[in-house]
Design an enzyme around this catalytic site. Sequence first.
Site, mmCIF file in Angstrom:
data_model
loop_
_atom_site.group_PDB
_atom_site.id
_atom_site.type_symbol
_atom_site.label_atom_id
_atom_site.label_comp_id
_atom_site.label_asym_id
_atom_site.label_seq_id
_atom_site.Cartn_x
_atom_site.Cartn_y
_atom_site.Cartn_z
ATOM 1 N N SER B 657 0.819 -1.213 0.000
ATOM 2 C CA SER B 657 0.000 0.000 0.000
ATOM 3 C C SER B 657 0.854 1.263 0.000
ATOM 4 O O SER B 657 0.326 2.354 -0.175
ATOM 5 C CB SER B 657 -0.941 0.009 1.210
ATOM 6 O OG SER B 657 -0.211 0.180 2.395
ATOM 7 N N LYS B 700 -6.018 5.030 7.849
ATOM 8 C CA LYS B 700 -4.885 5.805 7.342
ATOM 9 C C LYS B 700 -5.233 7.287 7.246
ATOM 10 O O LYS B 700 -4.464 8.163 7.665
ATOM 11 C CB LYS B 700 -4.460 5.259 5.978
ATOM 12 C CG LYS B 700 -3.748 3.910 6.084
ATOM 13 C CD LYS B 700 -3.526 3.298 4.719
ATOM 14 C CE LYS B 700 -2.765 1.983 4.860
ATOM 15 N NZ LYS B 700 -2.689 1.243 3.605
#
Lengths: 279, 809
Positions: B657, B700
């Site tokens: 990611s 996030k």
Amino acid sequence: MTTVSPEKIRRITVALDASASSLAALEAAIELAVQWGAEVEGLFVEDVDLLRWASLPFATEVGHHSGEFRKQNRPEVERQLQALAERAHAHLRHAAERRRVRASFRKVQGNVVRALRAAFAEADLVTLGRGERPRTIPSGLGSTARALAAGRRGLVFVISHRVRLASPVAVLFEDSAAGHRALGLAMDVAHRNAQPLAIVTAGQKREIPPEVRSRAEHDSVEVRTYHVRREDPSRVAAVAHEMGAGILVLSAEHFSSEAIEEAATAFPGALLLVGHSGP
Amino acid sequence: MTTTKELALEDLEFHPALDTSQFQTTDDIESLTGAIGQPRAVAAIELGVGMVEDGYNIFAFGLSGTGKESLIREYLEESAKSRPSPPDLCYIHNFDDIHRPRLLELPSGTGSAFRRTMEQLVEELQTALVGALDSEEYHTRQQVINDEFKERPDRDLRAIADRAKAEGLALLRTPVGLAFAPLREGEVISGEDFEQLPKEEQERLKERMNAYQDEVQRTLRQLPKLNRERGERLRDLMREVTGLAVGHLIEEVKKKYENLPNVVEYLEAVQADVIEHAKDFAESEQPSLPALLEGSARPDSASTLRRFKVNVLVDHAETVGAPIVHEDNPTYDNLIGRIEHLAQLGALVTDFTLIKGGALHRAHGGYLMLEAHKLLRNQYSWEGLKRALQSRRLRIESLGQALSLVSSVTLEPEPLPLKVQVILTGDPQLYYLLCQLDPDFEELFKVGADFEDRMDRTEENLERYTQLIAKLVREKGFPPLDGSAMGRMIEHSARLAGDRRKLTLQIATMVDLLREASYVARQDGVEVVTATQVDRAIEGRIYRSDRMRDRFHEEIHRGRIMIDTDGAMIGQVNGVSVISLGKFAFGHPSRITARVRLGQGNVVDIEREVELGGRIHSKGVLILGAYLGARYAPENPLSLSASLVFEQTYAGVEGDSASLAELIALISAISEVPIRQSYAVTGSVNQHGQVQAVGGVTEKVEGFFDICRGRGLTGNEGVVIPATNVENLVLRREVREAVAQGDFHIYPVERVDQAIELLTERSAGERDAEGQYQEGTVNALVESRLMSLAQVRRDFHAPSPASESGDAS
């Protein structure tokens, strides 16, 4: 009441032959010796008739268990008798040591009945085992016991190997010196072993003397009374057996040896015969 | 500069929205009936429950808390109602073989009654036998037999002795036998005297003695035979007397159970045994210890009565329909049953009364529910269960027996013809592992019920979900929820599902939240739970778990973990990773830096070099090298050496990611174009420069938001995310509000160039018709730098003039 004085019983002689019934007699003798503070003498008789037979050149026996014929001779029979005597002695020694009773052992040779009578003349009480059936010479009482009982002297205690001293006691009460002696002895045995006492009267109905009742009360002996119509020792013995008694005390004074033997046949327990004299 | 549109508040809202106008509290909402969101699992369960054939056992798999057990139990209870109750199971003594106790199946609910009947029968039998054996009649007849056999040899020997005596012979008892000897004057004659007798007399006496000895021998040899005859006569007498005494008692019981042939057969065996061992039976005390396994021939007093006991393993007196058994601790013994032992005189002894049933016995004729991980964790339980299902026979044997480790004599109870449906529950991984590794598994568990962990957020599902919450509130006795609380619950459900278009089916977690909100409501003294209580319950949950997050944020705010949120830097970008601590996960910004120099086209992943990077992370970095080479230097060697690093990370890094952030850092390092530090980046890239979805995007975004807010939002901060992750954003209200007010920005991107433009505030650039990037664009700068590095490399490897001349000569 004329009673036996247990404290006067100092010497109990037991006839030993290492059979199960003689060992039961030994146990009873030792127990009585403990209770009365007496000493025990074990007597083993080497049957002279047996030794004579073994000396015959054609001496042959039929094995008890095998049913086989076996030639015999005197040395072999002597060895067998010696082995029996040693076993009897060992049993006596162990039993006496266990209960801390003074004991002695004596081996004599002779006619069994005569030898025992001679020895028993010096004893206050004689205990002997009762012959076993069916593998012995047939007898309700045992020939030796029968012969001794016929002597009508002192006390003879015939023990079956299945009976323990701590068993309910029955006594045939009759109004005679021997009868009172029998009752006193029965009371003592019942008391010392904490067992109930059945007093049986036969023939003419008799009242139990008050002093007997008061002594029973004093000694905490449970007393029951029974009456049988026939003055027959064998009937008395049957009644005693039905009541669950393990010891039957009889006066030998008024009964023939045959009557006593019939009583012994009807009573599988221990028979205590009270003679006309003694302690 | 950029054309990428940031997300607006409406992009972050839930659709469809919850309509709270129809109810005041959950009291106004009907409870949910039936299953929710599990059509696939329901179809499987219906099939499994409906099939009666072997092998149609069910393995229900799904994430923990998805309501597998409760849903299955609901279906099982419905099915069990219409099925008959199974028979009661008892173990009884086997009179033919003590080591193999017999199994007795009795009509449902009658096992205990039969046990009591037998106990009463035994008492009555004992009384009757004592009476019979104590009776005058018995004793008299016994005495007659004994006397007859005792007296016969006695009488014979006495007769022999008498006859011998009449002939002058004595029967003597020697130490080991019987013998005859001639008498003289009542005493045995001596050898010398015998020799004096006339020879004829001697011969006569010898002949007579031999004759009598023969007679004695015959008599003695008859004794064993007589004893046998006597024993047989006594036994016959005993059988006759006891048969009469016990016959009618047992007949009464037989009549009561005349419709059950197995019981009648057992009672006949009891009758025969009681008669055979009447004396022991009459004399027996109540048993306290089991029969020793020393052979059945010798019944001792303790075991005589014990063997007439009935060991009721399973009694269905209270069971309605088929049983549903859940075994929480499926050890081998708890599952299969066991044979217990008692220590007796230093030995371990047992008998059929010490046989204990297992869960399979209790579930026989019904259903058994087990948790797969517990079953597999218990050694040999799985093998034992499979063996029972495969053979359709439940054999109680110790592990030692099952594994042939012991060969001592013990019990071998008659096996139960097993009829049971097993339902295992577990997680998907376990299911697939069993499918893969155990060849028997799919044969025995033909039905796999796959439980969803989330469902679509449709109008209909929303309504059913509120009904589910209302049902849970009622079932658990929680205070009712108002509309605001319901809204928060639904919102939290979406957050747990990780998707604004989904609702979680991890019901257990929702129940926990309800429970905690109820607790807060009690603390607040309110009777209706509102959004306030739900929020506080969620906050409390986070607070209890976020100590580590606080430490990380503190380190960042104090500058020990270096994260810039303003300015611009070359070769430096903010990535965001997710740290999971049990059920709590939070986003955590990390500085990713890149450096480049002349080299041979390799991109060095420093994390991998020091073995802190996982395989997927390394794959992402390798893709970057491929992307750079293919895009910027398709016809030239990629002549750089680049290094990438997650700064200040001291634990492992896994996942791809961060590959978009790493690529941006590389491009910045190559082009020497600075990157905005007020943005964080997440997303993975493929070789064609497409940005792909990643996990944990909500955490996030929130993680970077928390850092920026801590420093004071300036309106410049934001996060770049993959466009395909937008629906996964289930953000906290405060983040959504910041987005609405323009204080915080979220940019969804589909391609790398969009991210480049957002982060560099310059055009990324596209190739024109001649294949050239427009001058001044980031891509042009990258290409130019790479070309220049390639030229340097070519020059470096070009042959020197001396060698050229040498070649010429």
